[in-house]
Scaffold this motif. Structure first.
Motif, PDB file in Angstrom:
ATOM      1  N   PRO A 165       0.831  -1.331   0.041  1.00 26.88           N
ATOM      2  CA  PRO A 165      -0.034  -0.078  -0.340  1.00 26.88           C
ATOM      3  C   PRO A 165       0.744   1.333   0.393  1.00 26.88           C
ATOM      4  O   PRO A 165       0.723   2.352  -0.172  1.00 26.88           O
ATOM      5  N   LEU A 166       2.245   0.978  -0.148  1.00 31.87           N
ATOM      6  CA  LEU A 166       2.710   2.619   0.227  1.00 31.87           C
ATOM      7  C   LEU A 166       3.931   2.501  -0.592  1.00 31.87           C
ATOM      8  O   LEU A 166       4.456   3.115  -1.050  1.00 31.87           O
ATOM      9  N   GLY A 213      -5.363  -3.543  -7.391  1.00 31.43           N
ATOM     10  CA  GLY A 213      -4.517  -2.322  -6.548  1.00 31.43           C
ATOM     11  C   GLY A 213      -4.790  -1.818  -5.553  1.00 31.43           C
ATOM     12  O   GLY A 213      -6.040  -1.767  -5.148  1.00 31.43           O
ATOM     13  N   PHE A 214      -4.746  -0.757  -4.819  1.00 34.60           N
ATOM     14  CA  PHE A 214      -5.259  -0.089  -4.301  1.00 34.60           C
ATOM     15  C   PHE A 214      -5.502   1.592  -3.988  1.00 34.60           C
ATOM     16  O   PHE A 214      -5.188   2.150  -5.670  1.00 34.60           O
ATOM     17  N   VAL A 241       1.748 -12.476 -10.850  1.00 32.99           N
ATOM     18  CA  VAL A 241       2.784 -11.263 -10.176  1.00 32.99           C
ATOM     19  C   VAL A 241       2.088 -10.600  -8.518  1.00 32.99           C
ATOM     20  O   VAL A 241       1.542 -10.299  -9.270  1.00 32.99           O
ATOM     21  N   VAL A 242       3.231 -10.530  -7.529  1.00 34.87           N
ATOM     22  CA  VAL A 242       2.820 -10.351  -7.049  1.00 34.87           C
ATOM     23  C   VAL A 242       3.554  -9.382  -6.018  1.00 34.87           C
ATOM     24  O   VAL A 242       4.685  -9.792  -5.897  1.00 34.87           O
ATOM     25  N   ASP A 243       3.070  -7.859  -6.169  1.00 33.45           N
ATOM     26  CA  ASP A 243       4.554  -7.359  -5.469  1.00 33.45           C
ATOM     27  C   ASP A 243       4.132  -7.101  -4.157  1.00 33.45           C
ATOM     28  O   ASP A 243       3.103  -6.448  -3.710  1.00 33.45           O
ATOM     29  N   LEU A 244       5.404  -7.744  -3.080  1.00 31.35           N
ATOM     30  CA  LEU A 244       5.342  -7.470  -1.905  1.00 31.35           C
ATOM     31  C   LEU A 244       5.733  -6.539  -1.410  1.00 31.35           C
ATOM     32  O   LEU A 244       6.584  -5.961  -1.760  1.00 31.35           O
TER      33      LEU A 244
END
Ligand SMILES: Nc1ncnc2c1ncn2[C@@H]1O[C@H](COP(=O)(O)OP(=O)(O)O)[C@@H](O)[C@H]1O
Ligand SMILES: [Mg+2]
Length: 356
Positions: A165-166, A213-214, A241-244
Protein backbone atom coordinates in the motif's frame (compact mmCIF):
# COMPACT_ATOMS: atom_id res chain seq x y z
CA UNK A 1 -23.88 -19.85 -21.61
CA UNK A 2 -20.51 -21.60 -21.88
CA UNK A 3 -20.54 -24.01 -24.82
CA UNK A 4 -19.94 -27.70 -24.28
CA UNK A 5 -19.98 -27.43 -20.51
CA UNK A 6 -21.33 -30.39 -18.53
CA UNK A 7 -24.39 -29.26 -16.62
CA UNK A 8 -24.28 -28.81 -12.87
CA UNK A 9 -26.64 -31.19 -11.08
CA UNK A 10 -29.47 -30.12 -8.77
CA UNK A 11 -31.26 -32.79 -6.75
CA UNK A 12 -34.44 -31.52 -5.12
CA UNK A 13 -38.17 -32.14 -5.08
CA UNK A 14 -38.90 -28.70 -3.66
CA UNK A 15 -40.28 -26.71 -6.61
CA UNK A 16 -39.38 -23.34 -5.08
CA UNK A 17 -35.82 -24.44 -4.42
CA UNK A 18 -35.57 -25.87 -7.95
CA UNK A 19 -36.79 -22.55 -9.35
CA UNK A 20 -34.30 -20.57 -7.32
CA UNK A 21 -31.37 -22.80 -8.32
CA UNK A 22 -32.47 -22.60 -11.96
CA UNK A 23 -32.56 -18.82 -11.72
CA UNK A 24 -29.08 -18.65 -10.14
CA UNK A 25 -27.61 -20.99 -12.79
CA UNK A 26 -29.13 -18.92 -15.58
CA UNK A 27 -27.66 -15.77 -14.05
CA UNK A 28 -24.25 -17.48 -13.90
CA UNK A 29 -24.60 -18.64 -17.52
CA UNK A 30 -24.23 -22.29 -16.53
CA UNK A 31 -26.45 -25.23 -17.61
CA UNK A 32 -28.24 -27.00 -14.76
CA UNK A 33 -29.79 -30.46 -14.81
CA UNK A 34 -32.61 -30.94 -12.33
CA UNK A 35 -33.46 -34.34 -10.87
CA UNK A 36 -36.74 -33.92 -9.05
CA UNK A 37 -37.96 -37.54 -8.82
CA UNK A 38 -37.30 -40.24 -6.26
CA UNK A 39 -34.36 -42.58 -6.38
CA UNK A 40 -36.34 -45.82 -6.69
CA UNK A 41 -35.26 -48.59 -9.08
CA UNK A 42 -33.04 -47.60 -12.00
CA UNK A 43 -33.32 -43.94 -11.00
CA UNK A 44 -30.78 -44.57 -8.23
CA UNK A 45 -28.16 -45.77 -10.71
CA UNK A 46 -28.83 -42.86 -13.03
CA UNK A 47 -28.57 -40.44 -10.14
CA UNK A 48 -25.30 -41.95 -8.94
CA UNK A 49 -23.85 -41.74 -12.46
CA UNK A 50 -24.85 -38.07 -12.70
CA UNK A 51 -23.47 -37.49 -9.19
CA UNK A 52 -20.04 -38.74 -10.33
CA UNK A 53 -19.88 -36.86 -13.62
CA UNK A 54 -21.42 -33.45 -12.83
CA UNK A 55 -18.88 -30.66 -12.23
CA UNK A 56 -20.94 -29.41 -9.26
CA UNK A 57 -23.74 -31.04 -7.28
CA UNK A 58 -26.37 -29.00 -5.42
CA UNK A 59 -28.30 -31.28 -3.11
CA UNK A 60 -31.57 -29.96 -1.73
CA UNK A 61 -31.79 -30.67 1.99
CA UNK A 62 -35.15 -32.32 1.22
CA UNK A 63 -33.38 -35.15 -0.66
CA UNK A 64 -30.08 -35.24 1.23
CA UNK A 65 -30.95 -38.09 3.64
CA UNK A 66 -32.31 -40.26 0.84
CA UNK A 67 -29.21 -39.62 -1.26
CA UNK A 68 -26.88 -40.30 1.68
CA UNK A 69 -28.59 -43.68 2.07
CA UNK A 70 -27.33 -44.58 -1.43
CA UNK A 71 -23.77 -44.01 -0.09
CA UNK A 72 -22.48 -42.18 -3.15
CA UNK A 73 -18.69 -42.04 -3.62
CA UNK A 74 -17.00 -39.03 -2.05
CA UNK A 75 -16.30 -36.21 -4.47
CA UNK A 76 -15.41 -32.51 -4.30
CA UNK A 77 -17.92 -29.87 -5.37
CA UNK A 78 -20.96 -30.97 -3.38
CA UNK A 79 -23.13 -28.35 -1.66
CA UNK A 80 -26.29 -28.92 0.36
CA UNK A 81 -28.81 -26.14 -0.23
CA UNK A 82 -31.97 -25.31 1.67
CA UNK A 83 -34.22 -22.46 2.66
CA UNK A 84 -33.30 -20.83 5.91
CA UNK A 85 -33.52 -22.06 8.64
CA UNK A 86 -32.02 -25.48 7.74
CA UNK A 87 -34.32 -28.44 8.42
CA UNK A 88 -33.38 -30.95 11.12
CA UNK A 89 -30.62 -33.26 10.01
CA UNK A 90 -29.33 -31.03 7.20
CA UNK A 91 -25.84 -30.79 8.70
CA UNK A 92 -25.67 -34.50 9.48
CA UNK A 93 -26.70 -35.36 5.91
CA UNK A 94 -24.16 -32.88 4.53
CA UNK A 95 -21.47 -34.61 6.55
CA UNK A 96 -22.54 -38.04 5.31
CA UNK A 97 -22.43 -36.80 1.72
CA UNK A 98 -19.04 -35.16 2.18
CA UNK A 99 -20.56 -31.81 1.19
CA UNK A 100 -18.38 -28.73 1.47
CA UNK A 101 -21.07 -26.81 3.30
CA UNK A 102 -24.76 -26.18 3.88
CA UNK A 103 -25.95 -23.05 2.10
CA UNK A 104 -29.04 -21.34 3.40
CA UNK A 105 -31.08 -19.44 0.85
CA UNK A 106 -31.89 -16.76 0.15
CA UNK A 107 -28.89 -15.26 2.03
CA UNK A 108 -26.34 -17.64 0.47
CA UNK A 109 -27.49 -17.01 -3.12
CA UNK A 110 -24.29 -15.07 -4.01
CA UNK A 111 -22.22 -17.99 -2.76
CA UNK A 112 -24.14 -20.44 -5.01
CA UNK A 113 -23.75 -18.07 -7.95
CA UNK A 114 -19.98 -17.78 -7.49
CA UNK A 115 -19.62 -21.56 -7.26
CA UNK A 116 -21.63 -21.89 -10.51
CA UNK A 117 -19.68 -19.14 -12.26
CA UNK A 118 -16.44 -20.91 -11.40
CA UNK A 119 -17.47 -24.04 -13.29
CA UNK A 120 -16.31 -22.42 -16.51
CA UNK A 121 -12.84 -22.34 -14.99
CA UNK A 122 -12.83 -25.99 -13.91
CA UNK A 123 -9.94 -28.04 -15.21
CA UNK A 124 -7.67 -25.16 -16.10
CA UNK A 125 -5.42 -25.83 -13.10
CA UNK A 126 -3.87 -23.23 -10.85
CA UNK A 127 -1.64 -20.60 -12.41
CA UNK A 128 1.90 -19.95 -11.20
CA UNK A 129 2.29 -17.54 -8.27
CA UNK A 130 5.40 -15.35 -8.40
CA UNK A 131 6.26 -13.00 -5.56
CA UNK A 132 8.59 -10.04 -6.01
CA UNK A 133 10.38 -8.62 -3.00
CA UNK A 134 12.86 -5.74 -2.73
CA UNK A 135 16.15 -6.63 -1.07
CA UNK A 136 16.37 -2.97 -0.02
CA UNK A 137 14.17 0.09 -0.48
CA UNK A 138 13.99 1.33 -4.08
CA UNK A 139 15.72 -1.80 -5.45
CA UNK A 140 13.26 -2.07 -8.31
CA UNK A 141 10.79 -4.69 -7.04
CA UNK A 142 7.66 -2.90 -8.23
CA UNK A 143 9.24 -2.16 -11.59
CA UNK A 144 10.22 -5.81 -12.05
CA UNK A 145 6.81 -7.05 -10.89
CA UNK A 146 5.13 -4.87 -13.53
CA UNK A 147 7.60 -6.01 -16.19
CA UNK A 148 7.03 -9.67 -15.29
CA UNK A 149 3.28 -9.21 -15.54
CA UNK A 150 3.55 -7.45 -18.90
CA UNK A 151 5.72 -10.19 -20.39
CA UNK A 152 3.65 -13.02 -18.87
CA UNK A 153 0.47 -11.44 -20.27
CA UNK A 154 1.78 -12.01 -23.80
CA UNK A 155 1.57 -15.74 -23.10
CA UNK A 156 -1.69 -16.09 -21.20
CA UNK A 157 -4.09 -14.48 -18.72
CA UNK A 158 -2.03 -12.69 -16.08
CA UNK A 159 -2.89 -10.77 -12.93
CA UNK A 160 -0.60 -8.37 -11.10
CA UNK A 161 -1.53 -8.16 -7.42
CA UNK A 162 -0.33 -5.12 -5.51
CA UNK A 163 0.22 -5.91 -1.84
CA UNK A 164 2.31 -2.84 -1.06
CA UNK A 165 0.00 0.00 0.00
CA UNK A 166 2.99 2.33 0.38
CA UNK A 167 4.45 1.70 -3.09
CA UNK A 168 3.76 3.81 -6.17
CA UNK A 169 0.83 1.56 -7.06
CA UNK A 170 1.00 -1.07 -9.79
CA UNK A 171 -2.08 0.42 -11.46
CA UNK A 172 -0.32 3.74 -11.78
CA UNK A 173 2.76 2.03 -13.25
CA UNK A 174 0.64 0.35 -15.91
CA UNK A 175 -1.58 3.41 -16.40
CA UNK A 176 -4.72 1.58 -15.28
CA UNK A 177 -5.48 3.83 -12.33
CA UNK A 178 -8.20 5.74 -14.14
CA UNK A 179 -9.93 2.56 -15.31
CA UNK A 180 -13.05 1.37 -13.58
CA UNK A 181 -12.85 -1.98 -11.85
CA UNK A 182 -12.54 -3.82 -8.59
CA UNK A 183 -9.83 -2.83 -6.10
CA UNK A 184 -8.78 -4.11 -2.69
CA UNK A 185 -11.16 -1.85 -0.81
CA UNK A 186 -14.20 -3.61 -2.25
CA UNK A 187 -12.71 -7.11 -2.04
CA UNK A 188 -11.58 -6.62 1.54
CA UNK A 189 -15.20 -6.32 2.61
CA UNK A 190 -16.57 -9.17 0.52
CA UNK A 191 -17.27 -12.31 2.47
CA UNK A 192 -17.39 -15.82 1.21
CA UNK A 193 -16.25 -17.29 -2.01
CA UNK A 194 -14.78 -15.23 -4.82
CA UNK A 195 -15.07 -16.75 -8.27
CA UNK A 196 -12.05 -16.90 -10.51
CA UNK A 197 -13.97 -15.55 -13.48
CA UNK A 198 -15.58 -12.72 -11.56
CA UNK A 199 -12.20 -11.54 -10.33
CA UNK A 200 -10.60 -11.80 -13.78
CA UNK A 201 -13.39 -9.85 -15.41
CA UNK A 202 -13.78 -7.24 -12.67
CA UNK A 203 -10.22 -5.91 -12.27
CA UNK A 204 -8.89 -3.02 -14.41
CA UNK A 205 -7.14 -4.40 -17.47
CA UNK A 206 -5.87 -2.98 -20.76
CA UNK A 207 -4.31 -5.16 -23.47
CA UNK A 208 -1.91 -6.66 -20.96
CA UNK A 209 -2.20 -7.91 -17.40
CA UNK A 210 -5.09 -7.15 -15.08
CA UNK A 211 -4.18 -5.38 -11.84
CA UNK A 212 -5.63 -5.79 -8.38
CA UNK A 213 -4.55 -2.60 -6.67
CA UNK A 214 -5.32 -0.09 -3.98
CA UNK A 215 -7.42 3.04 -4.05
CA UNK A 216 -5.82 6.37 -3.19
CA UNK A 217 -6.48 5.82 0.53
CA UNK A 218 -5.77 2.15 1.18
CA UNK A 219 -7.34 0.34 4.10
CA UNK A 220 -5.38 -2.40 5.89
CA UNK A 221 -5.86 -5.76 4.17
CA UNK A 222 -7.45 -8.69 5.98
CA UNK A 223 -5.40 -11.89 5.72
CA UNK A 224 -8.54 -13.80 4.72
CA UNK A 225 -9.29 -11.38 1.86
CA UNK A 226 -5.74 -11.77 0.53
CA UNK A 227 -5.94 -15.56 0.79
CA UNK A 228 -9.26 -15.71 -1.04
CA UNK A 229 -8.18 -13.25 -3.74
CA UNK A 230 -4.92 -15.08 -4.44
CA UNK A 231 -6.67 -18.40 -4.65
CA UNK A 232 -9.30 -17.01 -7.09
CA UNK A 233 -6.51 -15.25 -9.01
CA UNK A 234 -4.62 -18.51 -9.52
CA UNK A 235 -7.72 -20.38 -10.59
CA UNK A 236 -8.47 -17.73 -13.20
CA UNK A 237 -5.02 -16.87 -14.59
CA UNK A 238 -1.97 -18.65 -15.96
CA UNK A 239 0.36 -16.34 -14.06
CA UNK A 240 -0.14 -14.24 -10.92
CA UNK A 241 2.62 -11.79 -9.97
CA UNK A 242 2.56 -10.26 -6.49
CA UNK A 243 4.34 -7.02 -5.62
CA UNK A 244 5.17 -7.64 -1.97
CA UNK A 245 5.93 -4.99 0.64
CA UNK A 246 9.38 -5.27 2.27
CA UNK A 247 7.88 -5.74 5.69
CA UNK A 248 4.68 -6.66 7.41
CA UNK A 249 2.32 -9.58 7.04
CA UNK A 250 3.78 -11.23 3.97
CA UNK A 251 4.76 -14.61 5.43
CA UNK A 252 1.61 -16.45 4.45
CA UNK A 253 1.76 -15.12 0.89
CA UNK A 254 5.49 -15.87 0.60
CA UNK A 255 4.82 -19.43 1.67
CA UNK A 256 2.32 -19.88 -1.16
CA UNK A 257 4.57 -18.54 -3.93
CA UNK A 258 6.04 -20.97 -6.44
CA UNK A 259 8.95 -18.60 -6.82
CA UNK A 260 9.99 -15.54 -4.82
CA UNK A 261 12.19 -13.06 -6.64
CA UNK A 262 14.40 -10.93 -4.41
CA UNK A 263 15.72 -7.83 -6.17
CA UNK A 264 19.23 -6.99 -4.99
CA UNK A 265 21.17 -3.77 -5.43
CA UNK A 266 24.78 -4.98 -5.63
CA UNK A 267 26.21 -2.45 -3.18
CA UNK A 268 27.49 -3.22 0.31
CA UNK A 269 24.25 -1.95 1.87
CA UNK A 270 22.04 -3.56 -0.80
CA UNK A 271 23.61 -7.01 -0.42
CA UNK A 272 23.55 -6.85 3.37
CA UNK A 273 19.91 -5.80 3.48
CA UNK A 274 18.96 -8.51 0.94
CA UNK A 275 20.68 -11.18 3.03
CA UNK A 276 18.70 -10.03 6.06
CA UNK A 277 15.47 -10.06 4.09
CA UNK A 278 16.24 -13.58 2.87
CA UNK A 279 16.98 -14.73 6.42
CA UNK A 280 13.46 -13.63 7.39
CA UNK A 281 11.84 -15.85 4.75
CA UNK A 282 10.62 -19.11 6.31
CA UNK A 283 11.46 -21.25 3.25
CA UNK A 284 14.41 -19.70 1.40
CA UNK A 285 14.65 -22.63 -1.05
CA UNK A 286 12.17 -21.02 -3.46
CA UNK A 287 13.91 -17.64 -3.50
CA UNK A 288 15.97 -16.53 -6.51
CA UNK A 289 17.79 -13.24 -7.01
CA UNK A 290 17.55 -10.57 -9.66
CA UNK A 291 20.59 -8.30 -9.58
CA UNK A 292 19.89 -4.66 -10.34
CA UNK A 293 22.32 -3.04 -12.79
CA UNK A 294 25.24 -4.45 -14.69
CA UNK A 295 27.91 -3.41 -12.23
CA UNK A 296 28.42 -6.73 -10.41
CA UNK A 297 29.10 -10.40 -10.99
CA UNK A 298 25.75 -12.16 -10.32
CA UNK A 299 27.50 -15.30 -9.05
CA UNK A 300 29.35 -13.25 -6.44
CA UNK A 301 26.11 -11.51 -5.37
CA UNK A 302 24.44 -14.92 -5.13
CA UNK A 303 27.23 -16.16 -2.86
CA UNK A 304 27.03 -13.14 -0.61
CA UNK A 305 23.23 -13.14 -0.28
CA UNK A 306 22.86 -16.91 -0.15
CA UNK A 307 20.41 -17.61 -3.00
CA UNK A 308 20.87 -18.38 -6.72
CA UNK A 309 20.85 -15.53 -9.25
CA UNK A 310 18.13 -15.88 -11.88
CA UNK A 311 18.74 -12.76 -13.95
CA UNK A 312 20.34 -9.35 -14.16
CA UNK A 313 18.03 -6.34 -14.45
CA UNK A 314 20.11 -3.69 -16.23
CA UNK A 315 19.22 -0.04 -15.86
CA UNK A 316 16.75 0.87 -18.55
CA UNK A 317 17.11 4.28 -20.10
CA UNK A 318 13.92 6.22 -20.57
CA UNK A 319 12.01 4.23 -17.96
CA UNK A 320 10.23 7.28 -16.52
CA UNK A 321 9.34 8.40 -20.02
CA UNK A 322 7.80 5.01 -20.84
CA UNK A 323 5.80 5.19 -17.61
CA UNK A 324 4.70 8.74 -18.42
CA UNK A 325 3.43 7.53 -21.78
CA UNK A 326 1.37 4.88 -20.00
CA UNK A 327 3.32 2.05 -21.62
CA UNK A 328 4.48 0.39 -18.42
CA UNK A 329 8.14 -0.52 -17.88
CA UNK A 330 8.25 -2.91 -20.86
CA UNK A 331 7.86 -0.82 -23.94
CA UNK A 332 9.53 -3.21 -26.36
CA UNK A 333 10.31 -6.90 -26.40
CA UNK A 334 14.02 -6.14 -26.69
CA UNK A 335 14.21 -3.75 -23.74
CA UNK A 336 16.46 -4.76 -20.79
CA UNK A 337 13.45 -5.21 -18.51
CA UNK A 338 11.70 -7.49 -21.01
CA UNK A 339 14.81 -9.67 -21.18
CA UNK A 340 15.15 -9.80 -17.40
CA UNK A 341 11.47 -10.70 -17.07
CA UNK A 342 11.77 -13.49 -19.63
CA UNK A 343 14.74 -14.96 -17.76
CA UNK A 344 12.77 -14.94 -14.51
CA UNK A 345 9.70 -16.52 -16.13
CA UNK A 346 11.91 -19.23 -17.62
CA UNK A 347 13.29 -19.93 -14.15
CA UNK A 348 9.75 -20.05 -12.77
CA UNK A 349 8.83 -22.88 -15.13
CA UNK A 350 12.08 -24.76 -14.42
CA UNK A 351 11.94 -26.13 -10.89
CA UNK A 352 15.69 -26.91 -10.97
CA UNK A 353 16.64 -23.29 -11.55
CA UNK A 354 16.21 -22.10 -8.00
CA UNK A 355 17.23 -25.23 -6.16
CA UNK A 356 20.51 -25.38 -8.12
N1 LIG B 1 15.71 -1.50 -14.35
C1 LIG B 1 15.60 -0.21 -14.00
N2 LIG B 1 16.17 0.76 -14.74
C2 LIG B 1 16.08 2.05 -14.39
N3 LIG B 1 15.42 2.49 -13.30
C3 LIG B 1 14.83 1.58 -12.51
C4 LIG B 1 14.89 0.18 -12.80
N4 LIG B 1 14.21 -0.48 -11.86
C5 LIG B 1 13.75 0.45 -11.01
N5 LIG B 1 14.12 1.69 -11.37
C6 LIG B 1 13.81 2.95 -10.70
O1 LIG B 1 14.15 2.82 -9.32
C7 LIG B 1 13.19 3.45 -8.50
C8 LIG B 1 12.62 2.45 -7.50
O2 LIG B 1 11.96 1.43 -8.20
P1 LIG B 1 10.78 0.58 -7.58
O3 LIG B 1 10.44 -0.43 -8.60
O4 LIG B 1 9.69 1.45 -7.09
O5 LIG B 1 11.54 -0.08 -6.35
P2 LIG B 1 10.95 -0.88 -5.09
O6 LIG B 1 9.62 -1.40 -5.44
O7 LIG B 1 11.95 -1.99 -4.86
O8 LIG B 1 10.95 0.08 -3.96
C9 LIG B 1 12.15 4.02 -9.42
O9 LIG B 1 12.44 5.36 -9.66
C10 LIG B 1 12.32 3.22 -10.71
O10 LIG B 1 11.94 3.93 -11.85
MG1 LIG C 1 7.79 -1.28 -4.54
Amino acid sequence: MVDGMDPALALTSDPLLADELGRLAAAAGVPLRLVADGFAGGAADRTLAAWSSAPLVLVGADRAAELAALAPARRPGVLVVCWSPPPDGAFRDALLLGAERVLELPAAAPWVTEALIDLGEAGRGDGALLGVLGGSGGAGATTLACALAQVAAERGPTLLVDLDPLGPGCERMLALDAQPGVRWDSLGRASGRLSARSLREAVPRGDGPGVLGFTAHPLPLEASAVREALSAARRGHDTVVVDLPRAGGTEETLARCDLVVLVVVPSYAGVTAAARRLAAVADPSRVGLVVRGRGADPARVADLVGAPALAVMPDQRGLDEALDLGLGPVRSRRSPLARAARAVLAAATDPGAVAA
